[in-house]
Design an enzyme around this catalytic site. Structure first.
Site, PDB file in Angstrom:
ATOM      1  CB  SER A  40      21.739 -24.404 -52.088  1.00  0.00           C
ATOM      2  OG  SER A  40      20.663 -24.648 -52.978  1.00  0.00           O
ATOM      3  CG  ASP A 298      24.492 -22.236 -59.871  1.00  0.00           C
ATOM      4  OD1 ASP A 298      23.252 -22.073 -59.961  1.00  0.00           O
ATOM      5  OD2 ASP A 298      25.044 -22.590 -58.816  1.00  0.00           O
ATOM      6  CG  HIS A 301      21.727 -21.799 -56.695  1.00  0.00           C
ATOM      7  ND1 HIS A 301      22.521 -22.859 -57.100  1.00  0.00           N
ATOM      8  CD2 HIS A 301      21.051 -22.236 -55.603  1.00  0.00           C
ATOM      9  CE1 HIS A 301      22.327 -23.886 -56.292  1.00  0.00           C
ATOM     10  NE2 HIS A 301      21.435 -23.542 -55.380  1.00  0.00           N
TER      11      HIS A 301
END
Length: 323
Positions: A40, A298, A301
């Site tokens: 990610s 978040d 991240h």
């Protein structure tokens, strides 16, 4: 979100981030194309095509171009985008599976990284087939000679290890198959095998950047993996005498930010800007008004502003080694 949890997760992420690039012999190194593989931290939207691990919904992308949720785990740009921007290649990197991928994108940069995936995906035939399909499309657009030159002058980013250790092993079924040392060794084998496959597909002259050994006295497991990874990449270099290896460290600047957020102009380093235990809840309105004051978007991240500081620091310290 506990600070200690973030600390450990980003050690794993930073100490498993590989940067491969191919260069010419010129003193001023330039890159024609950038490719990204991994999870990610580099995903520009490949995850949109998976049944889980998606983030193609608001409030993700709140500060991105057009305020669109593209599948990036961030409020705006991620390292993949910021690196191509800094290198003057283009503004953003589209995901390879983007429905309206343009011919010009094939010539400049595409992303194969996918949120939620680990090195297991890299060992599958699916990802390798994506790369082969990409090369076929690039050859059709640019011709065989230019396609080969484009790949030979590329920067290939690969982030692996975070999901494998933090998810597949720590919270998954891999514990039933491997001891932790054996699993770390297997991760390195999978990683170097995939790199060999990329080499066979045209990356004939490349230098390798891997995350240097981080200060991780609180995380012996990650240190073990990092040491084995360094040995595996060193072995790869000895096999390919034209390889140049440089440690690429994103942990140190990130740790500096989380340890002294006020020094960098941040007001919050313990909570994510948006709501949710791990990811932002879909269409939630529980979002901070100004993401640039938060280290994290978040719970896992960083925000675009944090990424910009980290990428700037890394490139400043690393680009001189490319010549």
């Amino acid at each position: 979100m506990a600070s200690a949890t973030l600390f450990i997760l980003f050690i794993l992420q930073a100490c498993a981030c590989l940067f491969f690039y191919t260069t010419g012999a010129q003193a001023n190194i330039t890159f024609s194309t950038i490719f990204s593989f991994g999870d990610s931290i580099l995903d520009t939207g490949m995850n949109n095509n998976l049944p889980s691990g998606r983030c193609n919904y608001p409030p993700y992308g709140r500060d991105f171009l057009g305020k669109v949720a593209t599948g990036r785990f961030c409020n705006g740009k991620i390292p993949t985008d910021l690196i191509v921007e800094a290198l003057g290649i283009k503004d953003i990197v589209p995901a390879y599976l983007k429905p309206d991928l343009q011919s010009k994108d094939l010539l400049t940069s595409v992303g194969f990284a996918s949120g939620g995936s680990g090195i297991d995906l890299l060992t599958s035939s699916t990802l390798l087939q994506y790369v082969k399909d990409y090369i076929a499309k690039l050859t059709e657009v640019a011709g065989e000679e230019k396609a080969k030159a484009n790949i030979a002058n590329s920067l290939v980013l690969m982030s692996v290890g975070k999901n494998d250790i933090g998810v597949s092993y720590t919270g998954g079924a891999r514990k039933l198959q491997y001891t932790f040392p054996a699993y770390c060794a297997q991760l390195v084998t999978w990683s170097t095998t995939f790199l060999e496959q990329l080499y066979a597909l045209g990356a004939q002259r490349f230098s390798v950047l891997i995350a240097r050994s981080c200060s991780m006295t609180t995380n012996v497991g990650a240190q073990m993996y990092n040491n084995l990874l360094k040995a595996g990449i060193a072995s790869l270099q000895s096999k390919h005498s034209d390889a140049k290896l440089v440690f690429f460290d994103i942990f140190t600047p990130l740790d500096s930010i989380t340890s002294n957020p006020q020094q960098f102009g941040f007001q919050n380093a313990n909570l994510g800007c948006c709501g949710g235990v791990v990811s932002c809840l879909p269409f939630t309105t529980l979002v901070c008004p100004e993401a640039s004051t938060y280290v994290f978007w978040d719970s896992l991240h960083p925000t675009e502003r944090t990424y910009r500081i980290v990428v700037s620091d890394v490139l400043k310290k690393t680009l001189s080694g490319f010549s």
